[in-house]
Design a protein around this motif. Sequence first.
Motif, PDB file in Angstrom:
ATOM      1  N   ASP A 106      10.749   2.186   2.468  1.00 57.36           N
ATOM      2  CA  ASP A 106       9.321   1.832   1.164  1.00 57.36           C
ATOM      3  C   ASP A 106      10.209   0.924   0.480  1.00 57.36           C
ATOM      4  O   ASP A 106      11.320   1.383  -0.157  1.00 57.36           O
ATOM      5  CB  ASP A 106       9.507   2.891   0.328  1.00 57.36           C
ATOM      6  CG  ASP A 106       8.432   3.418  -1.107  1.00 57.36           C
ATOM      7  OD1 ASP A 106       8.488   1.900  -0.829  1.00 57.36           O
ATOM      8  OD2 ASP A 106       8.783   4.079  -2.013  1.00 57.36           O
ATOM      9  N   ALA A 107      10.263  -0.469   0.380  1.00 54.88           N
ATOM     10  CA  ALA A 107      10.579  -1.647   0.501  1.00 54.88           C
ATOM     11  C   ALA A 107      11.181  -2.131  -1.120  1.00 54.88           C
ATOM     12  O   ALA A 107      11.885  -2.992  -0.922  1.00 54.88           O
ATOM     13  CB  ALA A 107      10.305  -2.707   1.905  1.00 54.88           C
ATOM     14  N   ASP A 108       9.281  -1.972  -1.591  1.00 56.66           N
ATOM     15  CA  ASP A 108       9.583  -2.355  -2.818  1.00 56.66           C
ATOM     16  C   ASP A 108      10.543  -2.339  -3.967  1.00 56.66           C
ATOM     17  O   ASP A 108      11.713  -2.744  -4.477  1.00 56.66           O
ATOM     18  CB  ASP A 108       8.202  -1.932  -3.725  1.00 56.66           C
ATOM     19  CG  ASP A 108       7.358  -2.890  -3.065  1.00 56.66           C
ATOM     20  OD1 ASP A 108       8.018  -4.151  -2.638  1.00 56.66           O
ATOM     21  OD2 ASP A 108       6.040  -1.898  -2.633  1.00 56.66           O
ATOM     22  N   VAL A 136       8.004  -2.013   4.732  1.00 53.18           N
ATOM     23  CA  VAL A 136       6.663  -1.314   3.674  1.00 53.18           C
ATOM     24  C   VAL A 136       6.682  -1.709   2.846  1.00 53.18           C
ATOM     25  O   VAL A 136       7.463  -1.357   1.539  1.00 53.18           O
ATOM     26  CB  VAL A 136       6.074  -0.640   4.159  1.00 53.18           C
ATOM     27  CG1 VAL A 136       4.137  -0.800   3.609  1.00 53.18           C
ATOM     28  CG2 VAL A 136       6.104  -0.455   5.374  1.00 53.18           C
ATOM     29  N   ALA A 137       6.249  -3.576   1.859  1.00 57.63           N
ATOM     30  CA  ALA A 137       6.298  -3.602   0.425  1.00 57.63           C
ATOM     31  C   ALA A 137       4.635  -4.486   0.248  1.00 57.63           C
ATOM     32  O   ALA A 137       4.404  -4.797   1.178  1.00 57.63           O
ATOM     33  CB  ALA A 137       7.360  -4.445   0.685  1.00 57.63           C
ATOM     34  N   ASN A 138       4.904  -4.659  -1.671  1.00 51.20           N
ATOM     35  CA  ASN A 138       3.784  -5.533  -1.455  1.00 51.20           C
ATOM     36  C   ASN A 138       4.298  -6.892  -1.560  1.00 51.20           C
ATOM     37  O   ASN A 138       3.475  -7.088  -2.857  1.00 51.20           O
ATOM     38  CB  ASN A 138       2.843  -4.738  -2.943  1.00 51.20           C
ATOM     39  CG  ASN A 138       3.734  -4.161  -3.764  1.00 51.20           C
ATOM     40  OD1 ASN A 138       4.584  -4.817  -4.122  1.00 51.20           O
ATOM     41  ND2 ASN A 138       3.975  -3.458  -4.943  1.00 51.20           N
ATOM     42  N   HIS A 176       0.535   3.609   3.282  1.00 51.06           N
ATOM     43  CA  HIS A 176       0.574   2.883   4.420  1.00 51.06           C
ATOM     44  C   HIS A 176       1.758   3.875   4.880  1.00 51.06           C
ATOM     45  O   HIS A 176       1.406   3.925   6.684  1.00 51.06           O
ATOM     46  CB  HIS A 176       1.019   1.296   4.035  1.00 51.06           C
ATOM     47  CG  HIS A 176       1.373   0.598   5.587  1.00 51.06           C
ATOM     48  ND1 HIS A 176       0.063   0.092   5.971  1.00 51.06           N
ATOM     49  CD2 HIS A 176       1.864   0.899   6.903  1.00 51.06           C
ATOM     50  CE1 HIS A 176       0.361  -0.529   7.517  1.00 51.06           C
ATOM     51  NE2 HIS A 176       1.565   0.305   7.582  1.00 51.06           N
ATOM     52  N   ILE A 177       2.671   3.684   4.901  1.00 52.82           N
ATOM     53  CA  ILE A 177       3.626   4.451   5.833  1.00 52.82           C
ATOM     54  C   ILE A 177       3.362   6.550   6.107  1.00 52.82           C
ATOM     55  O   ILE A 177       3.335   7.106   7.493  1.00 52.82           O
ATOM     56  CB  ILE A 177       5.110   4.843   4.086  1.00 52.82           C
ATOM     57  CG1 ILE A 177       6.052   3.558   4.179  1.00 52.82           C
ATOM     58  CG2 ILE A 177       5.971   6.335   5.462  1.00 52.82           C
ATOM     59  CD1 ILE A 177       6.646   3.943   3.416  1.00 52.82           C
ATOM     60  N   VAL A 178       2.691   6.614   5.045  1.00 51.11           N
ATOM     61  CA  VAL A 178       2.698   8.348   5.178  1.00 51.11           C
ATOM     62  C   VAL A 178       0.757   7.985   6.128  1.00 51.11           C
ATOM     63  O   VAL A 178       1.005   9.227   7.417  1.00 51.11           O
ATOM     64  CB  VAL A 178       1.418   8.583   3.752  1.00 51.11           C
ATOM     65  CG1 VAL A 178       0.734  10.167   4.039  1.00 51.11           C
ATOM     66  CG2 VAL A 178       2.750   9.133   3.220  1.00 51.11           C
ATOM     67  N   ALA A 213      -0.919  -4.843   0.329  1.00 47.91           N
ATOM     68  CA  ALA A 213      -1.500  -4.858  -1.193  1.00 47.91           C
ATOM     69  C   ALA A 213      -1.113  -4.781  -2.797  1.00 47.91           C
ATOM     70  O   ALA A 213      -0.601  -3.016  -1.792  1.00 47.91           O
ATOM     71  CB  ALA A 213      -3.180  -5.227  -1.356  1.00 47.91           C
ATOM     72  N   THR A 214      -1.143  -4.868  -3.728  1.00 49.18           N
ATOM     73  CA  THR A 214      -0.398  -4.501  -4.874  1.00 49.18           C
ATOM     74  C   THR A 214      -0.993  -3.657  -5.246  1.00 49.18           C
ATOM     75  O   THR A 214      -1.771  -3.365  -5.047  1.00 49.18           O
ATOM     76  CB  THR A 214      -0.032  -5.949  -5.406  1.00 49.18           C
ATOM     77  OG1 THR A 214       1.227  -6.943  -5.367  1.00 49.18           O
ATOM     78  CG2 THR A 214       0.267  -5.548  -6.929  1.00 49.18           C
ATOM     79  N   GLY A 215      -0.523  -2.803  -5.529  1.00 52.02           N
ATOM     80  CA  GLY A 215      -1.020  -1.427  -6.563  1.00 52.02           C
ATOM     81  C   GLY A 215      -0.335   0.215  -6.586  1.00 52.02           C
ATOM     82  O   GLY A 215       0.670   0.041  -5.558  1.00 52.02           O
ATOM     83  N   PHE A 216      -1.048   0.693  -6.901  1.00 54.60           N
ATOM     84  CA  PHE A 216      -0.517   2.095  -7.106  1.00 54.60           C
ATOM     85  C   PHE A 216      -0.629   2.865  -5.652  1.00 54.60           C
ATOM     86  O   PHE A 216      -0.840   3.185  -5.148  1.00 54.60           O
ATOM     87  CB  PHE A 216      -0.919   2.721  -8.535  1.00 54.60           C
ATOM     88  CG  PHE A 216      -0.137   4.372  -8.905  1.00 54.60           C
ATOM     89  CD1 PHE A 216       1.589   4.010  -9.071  1.00 54.60           C
ATOM     90  CD2 PHE A 216      -0.246   5.333  -8.179  1.00 54.60           C
ATOM     91  CE1 PHE A 216       2.008   5.423  -9.493  1.00 54.60           C
ATOM     92  CE2 PHE A 216       0.048   6.572  -8.556  1.00 54.60           C
ATOM     93  CZ  PHE A 216       1.025   6.572  -9.020  1.00 54.60           C
ATOM     94  N   ASP A 217       0.968   2.948  -5.342  1.00 54.20           N
ATOM     95  CA  ASP A 217       1.377   4.390  -4.321  1.00 54.20           C
ATOM     96  C   ASP A 217       0.708   3.500  -3.290  1.00 54.20           C
ATOM     97  O   ASP A 217       0.495   4.249  -1.773  1.00 54.20           O
ATOM     98  CB  ASP A 217       0.503   5.614  -4.315  1.00 54.20           C
ATOM     99  CG  ASP A 217       1.250   6.836  -5.039  1.00 54.20           C
ATOM    100  OD1 ASP A 217       3.051   6.061  -5.363  1.00 54.20           O
ATOM    101  OD2 ASP A 217       0.711   7.725  -5.466  1.00 54.20           O
TER     102      ASP A 217
END
Length: 151
Positions: free
Chosen positions: A6-8, A32-34, A60-62, A51-55
């Motif tokens: 979860d790279a962000d 994985v990042a936006n 994507h990871i899940v 894409a930018t956005g909540f969760d």
Amino acid sequence: MRIWVDADACPNVIKEILFRAAHRRQVLLTLVANQSLNIPRSRYITSIRVATGFDVADNHIVKHIQPGDLAVTADIPLAALVVEKKGFALNPRGEFYSDENIRQCLALRNFMDELRCSGEQIGGPARLNQGDRHAFANELDRFLTRRLASG
């Protein structure tokens, strides 16, 4: 086995530890990042921009994590979903989330969130320190040693 990051919100020093481990152990690592990420050239390391956005990154990871994969995240709800899918979740401080502790971690997170929403000034987590970095590197190394030995 693949490592998902979860790279962000992942600290750069933790990413560097992961880059070295992926190359040394020849394990696939996906960040994985936006946003665009600067990653080393390696056949073991890739990044996915969502894409930018909540969760969005979490989802994507899940969606892609497989049983036995490792997710590196400080996001407790994401860790809970990873554990539910029979993956492993490790936070940047070197603490694993598991079936045994994830409910308690979620309850504490939700309680702290309620306090913040009610106006309490409780602050955030402490800055990542050298001990945290060592704990993360050690736990990652132990995990990879066990997983790679078991095939």
